[in-house]
Every structure is written in C-alpha cells, then in structure tokens.
Motif scaffolding. Sequence first.
Motif, PDB file in Angstrom:
ATOM      1  N   GLN A   1       0.855  -1.182   0.000  1.00  0.00           N
ATOM      2  CA  GLN A   1       0.000   0.000   0.000  1.00  0.00           C
ATOM      3  C   GLN A   1       0.889   1.229   0.000  1.00  0.00           C
ATOM      4  N   TRP A   2       0.402   2.307  -0.639  1.00  0.00           N
ATOM      5  CA  TRP A   2       1.164   3.523  -0.761  1.00  0.00           C
ATOM      6  C   TRP A   2       1.622   4.046   0.586  1.00  0.00           C
ATOM      7  N   ARG A   3       2.618   3.688   1.093  1.00  0.00           N
ATOM      8  CA  ARG A   3       3.238   4.219   2.288  1.00  0.00           C
ATOM      9  C   ARG A   3       2.200   4.810   3.210  1.00  0.00           C
ATOM     10  N   TYR A   4       1.028   4.184   3.278  1.00  0.00           N
ATOM     11  CA  TYR A   4      -0.183   4.670   3.947  1.00  0.00           C
ATOM     12  C   TYR A   4      -0.158   6.160   3.871  1.00  0.00           C
ATOM     13  N   ILE A   5       0.155   6.474   2.962  1.00  0.00           N
ATOM     14  CA  ILE A   5       0.629   7.682   2.425  1.00  0.00           C
ATOM     15  C   ILE A   5       1.908   8.094   2.999  1.00  0.00           C
ATOM     16  N   SER A   6       2.542   7.332   3.489  1.00  0.00           N
ATOM     17  CA  SER A   6       3.941   7.575   3.550  1.00  0.00           C
ATOM     18  C   SER A   6       4.465   6.967   2.283  1.00  0.00           C
ATOM     19  N   VAL A   7       5.795   6.753   2.209  1.00  0.00           N
ATOM     20  CA  VAL A   7       6.343   6.338   0.941  1.00  0.00           C
ATOM     21  C   VAL A   7       6.096   4.869   0.724  1.00  0.00           C
ATOM     22  N   ARG A   8       5.533   4.527  -0.369  1.00  0.00           N
ATOM     23  CA  ARG A   8       5.353   3.113  -0.660  1.00  0.00           C
ATOM     24  C   ARG A   8       6.692   2.538  -1.073  1.00  0.00           C
ATOM     25  N   MET A   9       7.075   1.409  -0.487  1.00  0.00           N
ATOM     26  CA  MET A   9       8.373   0.805  -0.750  1.00  0.00           C
ATOM     27  C   MET A   9       8.237  -0.156  -1.931  1.00  0.00           C
ATOM     28  N   ALA A  10       8.995   0.086  -3.007  1.00  0.00           N
ATOM     29  CA  ALA A  10       8.962  -0.789  -4.174  1.00  0.00           C
ATOM     30  C   ALA A  10      10.129  -1.754  -4.077  1.00  0.00           C
ATOM     31  N   MET A  11       9.871  -2.984  -3.655  1.00  0.00           N
ATOM     32  CA  MET A  11      10.923  -3.963  -3.454  1.00  0.00           C
ATOM     33  C   MET A  11      11.101  -4.892  -4.644  1.00  0.00           C
ATOM     34  N   GLY A  12      10.173  -4.873  -5.591  1.00  0.00           N
ATOM     35  CA  GLY A  12      10.271  -5.789  -6.704  1.00  0.00           C
ATOM     36  C   GLY A  12       9.678  -7.137  -6.340  1.00  0.00           C
ATOM     37  N   PRO A  13       9.783  -8.119  -7.237  1.00  0.00           N
ATOM     38  CA  PRO A  13       9.195  -9.433  -6.970  1.00  0.00           C
ATOM     39  C   PRO A  13       9.896 -10.121  -5.821  1.00  0.00           C
ATOM     40  N   MET A  14       9.128 -10.723  -4.935  1.00  0.00           N
ATOM     41  CA  MET A  14       9.669 -11.379  -3.771  1.00  0.00           C
ATOM     42  C   MET A  14       9.509 -12.888  -3.880  1.00  0.00           C
ATOM     43  N   VAL A  15      10.455 -13.626  -3.291  1.00  0.00           N
ATOM     44  CA  VAL A  15      10.353 -15.065  -3.210  1.00  0.00           C
ATOM     45  C   VAL A  15       9.622 -15.393  -1.922  1.00  0.00           C
ATOM     46  N   PRO A  16       8.484 -16.088  -1.959  1.00  0.00           N
ATOM     47  CA  PRO A  16       7.664 -16.291  -0.765  1.00  0.00           C
ATOM     48  C   PRO A  16       8.438 -16.893   0.396  1.00  0.00           C
ATOM     49  N   ASP A  17       8.982 -18.116   0.249  1.00  0.00           N
ATOM     50  CA  ASP A  17       9.708 -18.778   1.329  1.00  0.00           C
ATOM     51  C   ASP A  17      11.133 -19.122   0.909  1.00  0.00           C
ATOM     52  N   GLY A  18      11.309 -19.531  -0.318  1.00  0.00           N
ATOM     53  CA  GLY A  18      12.616 -19.907  -0.819  1.00  0.00           C
ATOM     54  C   GLY A  18      12.476 -20.882  -1.976  1.00  0.00           C
ATOM     55  N   ASN A  19      13.238 -20.676  -3.015  1.00  0.00           N
ATOM     56  CA  ASN A  19      13.232 -21.610  -4.137  1.00  0.00           C
ATOM     57  C   ASN A  19      14.497 -21.425  -4.958  1.00  0.00           C
ATOM     58  N   PHE A  20      14.672 -22.290  -5.961  1.00  0.00           N
ATOM     59  CA  PHE A  20      15.832 -22.212  -6.837  1.00  0.00           C
ATOM     60  C   PHE A  20      15.467 -21.445  -8.094  1.00  0.00           C
ATOM     61  N   GLU A  21      16.384 -20.578  -8.509  1.00  0.00           N
ATOM     62  CA  GLU A  21      16.147 -19.815  -9.732  1.00  0.00           C
ATOM     63  C   GLU A  21      16.158 -20.730 -10.951  1.00  0.00           C
ATOM     64  N   TYR A  22      17.105 -21.686 -10.982  1.00  0.00           N
ATOM     65  CA  TYR A  22      17.196 -22.648 -12.084  1.00  0.00           C
ATOM     66  C   TYR A  22      17.191 -24.063 -11.498  1.00  0.00           C
ATOM     67  N   PRO A  23      16.012 -24.564 -11.132  1.00  0.00           N
ATOM     68  CA  PRO A  23      15.964 -25.890 -10.480  1.00  0.00           C
ATOM     69  C   PRO A  23      16.452 -27.023 -11.374  1.00  0.00           C
ATOM     70  N   TRP A  24      16.372 -26.842 -12.697  1.00  0.00           N
ATOM     71  CA  TRP A  24      16.839 -27.898 -13.602  1.00  0.00           C
ATOM     72  C   TRP A  24      18.319 -28.196 -13.423  1.00  0.00           C
ATOM     73  N   ALA A  25      19.093 -27.212 -12.941  1.00  0.00           N
ATOM     74  CA  ALA A  25      20.540 -27.413 -12.777  1.00  0.00           C
ATOM     75  C   ALA A  25      20.847 -28.478 -11.730  1.00  0.00           C
ATOM     76  N   LEU A  26      19.916 -28.734 -10.808  1.00  0.00           N
ATOM     77  CA  LEU A  26      20.145 -29.743  -9.773  1.00  0.00           C
ATOM     78  C   LEU A  26      20.285 -31.142 -10.369  1.00  0.00           C
ATOM     79  N   MET A  27      19.762 -31.345 -11.578  1.00  0.00           N
ATOM     80  CA  MET A  27      19.910 -32.638 -12.233  1.00  0.00           C
ATOM     81  C   MET A  27      21.374 -32.967 -12.493  1.00  0.00           C
ATOM     82  N   LEU A  28      22.214 -31.935 -12.576  1.00  0.00           N
ATOM     83  CA  LEU A  28      23.641 -32.166 -12.824  1.00  0.00           C
ATOM     84  C   LEU A  28      24.308 -32.863 -11.654  1.00  0.00           C
ATOM     85  N   LEU A  29      23.717 -32.777 -10.468  1.00  0.00           N
ATOM     86  CA  LEU A  29      24.307 -33.433  -9.296  1.00  0.00           C
ATOM     87  C   LEU A  29      24.385 -34.947  -9.492  1.00  0.00           C
TER      88      LEU A  29
END
Length: 384
Positions: free
Chosen positions: A2-30
């Motif tokens: 929400q717009w900084r409840y009219i304070s400054v709204r913080m634009a953080m960009g896309p967030m990862v909810p809990d945690g994940n791999f950016e390229y999970p397919w790479a784990l197959m190399l293990l």
Amino acid sequence: MQWRYISVRMAMGPMVPDGNFEYPWALMLLFGIPLVFYRKRGGTARAFSAISLISSVPEPGWFRRHGPDLLGGLFLATAVLGIANFRYSASWQGTELESRWIMMVQDLSGSMNRPAGGGGGKTLGDAALAGIRAFIDMREADDLIGLIAFSSYAKLISPPTFDKKVLKQKLGLLDRTSDSVIFRELTAGGATNASYATWLALCTFFMLLPEEHQLTFEEMDDFRYALLGTTLESVSIPEKLRRAEFGHGMAVVLFTDGRIEAGKSDADVRKGLPNFVNVIKLMRKLGIKFYLIALNRDVHPDVRSALEERPDGEGAGRIFYMPRGFSPEKIAEVYEKIHRMEKNRLLVRFYKKQKATRGIFALAAAILLAAYGFLTVSPGFRRV
C-alpha cells in the motif's frame, strides 16, 4: 508502498515467498557427479615376484588416497548449487513517521482585502496567509504540502513539495505587499469558486500517483463531467483509483470568506463547474479529509450535511466557523487544531528483501577448485 499509507510506498520488486531455486533444472547435474569419478577397475593380468620378496611398504593414508577426489566432488557440487541459485526472502521490522499530503486552498477574492480586526491594519488575507505560514512550520519535514489560490477561478501556485522554503516563497506571491501578477489577477475576481478550487486540489493529488494509476486526460474529463449538475446519491470511483488504494493520509484545507454554494445550477453546468456536494462526497469516499474555514457562516445545507462528521464516522471532514469578532489569533487557533487532527503517526512496517546464495557457492567453488589443483600437483598426492 500500500502507498506508504501515504507515507512512501516501498517498491521492493518481486519477492520469493519462502525460498526456491532460480534454475531448479541445474540440480539434475548433481546426479552426474559420481560418473565423473567412476573408474573402471581391472585390466590385463601381469606376473610379479612373490609378495614375501617385496619389502614392506606403508599403506598411504585415507586422505592421500581420496582427498583429491573428495575436493573435486565438492567443487562440482557447489558449482551446480551456484548455478541453481537458491533464493530466499529476509524480513525485518522497522518504524517510520507517516507522511501527509496536504493542499492549502486560499480564497484571494477582493473581499479578502477588508480589515481583519484587532488593529494593526491587517486584512483578512494577511491573517489567513500568516496562519498558513504557521501551519507549514508545524508540519513534519516529510509532509508534501501544496498551495492553490482562487477567486472567480483557481490557480495552482505550488505543487506539493517537501521544501518549506520554496513553499513560503510561493506563498509570498499571494501577499498584497508583493503586488505580484497572480495577486492582481485573482483579487480582481469577485466570485468565490470554492468548488473548482477543491477539484483542482484533487487533480493535483491524482497527478502524484504512479503512472499505472494515473487517469488519462479523457478519463479525468469524463470523471469531472460525472460530478456536474444534480447531487448524486453515491459517487463512482474509477477502477484505477480504487486499485491504488488512494486517499489515506491526504487532506485539503480551504479558507474562504464567501458563501459556499452547492453549485448545481444550469449556469454552473455550462461552465463545467462540479457540484461542490459531489466533490465532497468524492473526497469522503476516497478517504481524503476536507477542512473548511468559513468566515461567512452562510454555508449551503447540502454542503454542510455532506461535509460534517456523522455518528457513523463517514464525514469528509469539518467546518470551522469563524466568530464575528474575527482576529488573527482565532485563525492561528484553527490551524493549530487542523495540525493536531492531521497528526503524523508512527507506523510499524515489515520489510522484505530478496537474497541469493549464488555468490556464497561461487566463492566456495573457487576455494575448492584451488585446493583440488594444489593436491593434484603435490608430489605426495600425485598418482603413479
């Protein structure tokens, strides 16, 4: 933000909810790492002397036999994890002072040049401007404050700004001692067009929204047209403004000595002037507070009904009626009350920041590669 409840709204960009791999397919190399170190045992049989004839040779230690392979395997594993890049969100709590957006709307019609009372030769305009200056000094540094002056028409004197020095310089243009072009033009007008001045204040707020929530010129014109004429039971809010959660922490303060009319006549419609009651209802629905400082107690009943607070708390704001024995001290008291009503609150906020592990695994892989290279060239670990 929400717009900084009219304070400054913080634009953080896309967030990862809990945690994940950016390229999970790479784990197959293990699964391919064991293949790298697999060695096919066996070969051609060779004759050799009886074991009893060979002198006793000590067996190499476990690390000398398996250390390079172990480091090589760890290097490949960390390299793969670096490619996969596990990401997570770090959260923390912080506090900040709420920022307010406030538009000061000042009547500058010719009638404001009459004596204010209390001696000293001050006019009503002088007392009103002194009250605004004091109000500006009361506000926090992070408040956005703008200035509009009006008589027969309204003019934006200063867009909302954090710079109090610039704001006071703009306010000086409305002082009769400055004899500015703006002062001469506006004081020549005899009407009190409070409805249009308030609409201009709202439009100024609209222009401060992020681009995706701003109304186009055509949308704004259609919106204004919908507010003309008869008083509406309910004012419709454009979808863009509704998605922006617009209005919280905003206020319009209007000072006038004129009669406050609803403005719904055919003549007002032809001039394109919004019905003042509809404008107030719009502010109430958006959550914008409206404070009317009236020297003339002749306020249209519909305006009064729409503006004043109700038992259900849905009022748009408050009317401050000045006593007949008006003095500069009275207006200072009113601005002090408005300042307290628009007090900045201390907000508790939760922040999130996306973090990645690629750098950590890349550094670990580099160290393991260096250690592996050192062992493979060391005489004590070299394979014969």
